[in-house]
Motif scaffolding. Structure first.
Motif, PDB file in Angstrom:
ATOM      1  N   GLY A  87      25.740  42.623  50.246  1.00 20.15           N
ATOM      2  CA  GLY A  87      26.551  43.685  50.833  1.00 20.15           C
ATOM      3  C   GLY A  87      28.045  43.476  50.734  1.00 20.15           C
ATOM      4  N   THR A  88      28.456  42.332  50.190  1.00 17.70           N
ATOM      5  CA  THR A  88      29.890  42.029  50.093  1.00 17.70           C
ATOM      6  C   THR A  88      30.521  42.794  48.922  1.00 17.70           C
ATOM      7  N   HIS A  89      31.765  43.183  49.103  1.00 16.51           N
ATOM      8  CA  HIS A  89      32.559  43.726  47.996  1.00 16.51           C
ATOM      9  C   HIS A  89      33.649  42.727  47.651  1.00 16.51           C
ATOM     10  N   LEU A  90      33.894  42.540  46.343  1.00 18.79           N
ATOM     11  CA  LEU A  90      34.913  41.595  45.883  1.00 18.79           C
ATOM     12  C   LEU A  90      35.908  42.279  44.961  1.00 18.79           C
ATOM     13  N   ASN A  91      37.183  41.954  45.154  1.00 21.68           N
ATOM     14  CA  ASN A  91      38.247  42.312  44.222  1.00 21.68           C
ATOM     15  C   ASN A  91      38.691  41.036  43.514  1.00 21.68           C
ATOM     16  N   LEU A  92      38.440  40.937  42.211  1.00 17.45           N
ATOM     17  CA  LEU A  92      38.833  39.771  41.423  1.00 17.45           C
ATOM     18  C   LEU A  92      40.166  40.079  40.756  1.00 17.45           C
ATOM     19  N   VAL A  93      41.213  39.404  41.203  1.00 19.95           N
ATOM     20  CA  VAL A  93      42.577  39.827  40.863  1.00 19.95           C
ATOM     21  C   VAL A  93      43.400  38.731  40.191  1.00 19.95           C
TER      22      VAL A  93
END
Length: 321
Positions: A214-220
């Motif tokens: 359920g986690t959302h990740l922004n890889l930046v």
């Protein structure tokens, strides 16, 4: 020719202004209305790069380029790691009309694009944000994501506990939210709803087995082929969304590593974020799904931001953004 300095960018290009601009810029990119080349990056020395990003917002729309240096050691001296100029050209005559402080645009537009992606991909009840990193992008991401989710808490991890604590205190004062630090990446992400990786790591610091469903990740943090912030397992387990499919296929380090290991194929990139934002492709399909937004950053984001500052009363023609 006009110059817009860092102070004016910071004052006028707020997250409230920039997030809608990023939504429209990424939709235009996915519709094929914009034009851009893959960025050219020249390695200068360890931790120092020079990048050139040319593009146009449409066939008869503003065009230009970003000239940007990245000097990782600047952080220790309190300076921006990204410095340079966004140069705008007027669409009809081709004349250069404006140069804008690129470091400040980069800080604001990157976080605003991640906020737009978070709004589209994170669960609606996401309340706990984790920042892996404590630099300028960590601060800007916290400020932008606060506008798209009602955050209850923020956890910060960084290689220096002292710097992480100092950053957490500043963020707590600025945002009025509980901000704590974690001693390890695994501890930091244990209860995360949203994770932003905004580090200068050259090898993965985050493992897929540590990320809960359920986690959302922004890889930046990694913006070119080479440095990777997360491992192959996380790429494999996630519903993987790119800012630009072409960009990630050629320069998205985490995806490239997983593909080279034979774990994923090009089709693992299920969508560009613009396709999700316009409703063409579903982003999150269930509450348990792990979603990833891979951010490289694109010149159309810079041009759209710069044009909004230069000519706020002159929108881009309808066939552009």
């Amino acid at each position: 020719m006009r110059f817009i300095d860092r102070e004016e960018v910071a004052a006028r290009l707020t997250y409230e202004v920039c997030i809608p601009i990023m939504r429209q810029a990424m939709i235009a990119l996915s519709r094929g209305e914009t034009k851009q080349l893959l960025r050219s990056i020249i390695p200068l020395s360890e931790g120092r790069l020079f990048g050139i990003m040319p593009g146009a917002m449409g066939s008869h729309a503003p065009f230009g380029a970003k000239l940007i240096s990245v000097c990782r050691d600047n952080f220790a001296d309190g300076k921006q790691s990204h410095q340079g100029l966004v140069v705008l050209f007027e669409p009809e005559t081709g004349a250069p009309v404006c140069a804008v402080h690129a470091g400040e645009i980069t800080a604001i537009r990157t976080a605003s694009a991640s906020a737009a992606a978070t709004d589209a991909l994170a669960r609606k009840d996401a309340r706990r944000l984790v920042l892996l990193g404590y630099g300028e992008q960590a601060a800007s991401h916290a400020g932008a994501i606060c506008l798209v989710r009602d955050l209850e808490s923020i956890v910060v991890w960084g290689r220096s506990p002292e710097r992480a604590h100092s950053f957490a205190e500043r963020l707590r004062t600025k945002l009025g939210l509980p901000v704590s630090t974690a001693g390890s990446v695994q501890e930091a992400v244990a209860h995360a709803d949203i994770i932003c990786t905004v580090t200068s790591a050259t090898e993965p610091i985050l493992r897929g087995e540590w990320v809960r469903p359920g986690t959302h990740l922004n890889l930046v943090g990694s913006s070119y082929a080479g440095p990777a912030e997360v491992d192959n397992d996380l790429v494999l387990r996630s519903r993987f969304v790119a800012d630009s499919r072409e960009g990630v296929l050629h320069q998205g380090a985490e995806f490239i590593r997983a593909r080279a290991a034979g774990l994923v194929r090009d089709e693992h990139i299920v969508a560009e974020i613009g396709q999700v934002l316009m409703g063409e492709i579903v982003g999150r399909r269930s509450a348990e799904e792990i979603t990833v937004y891979k951010s490289l950053g694109h010149i159309v984001q810079d041009l759209a931001s710069a044009w909004a500052l230069y000519a706020p009363q002159s929108p881009v023609p309808a066939h552009g953004i």
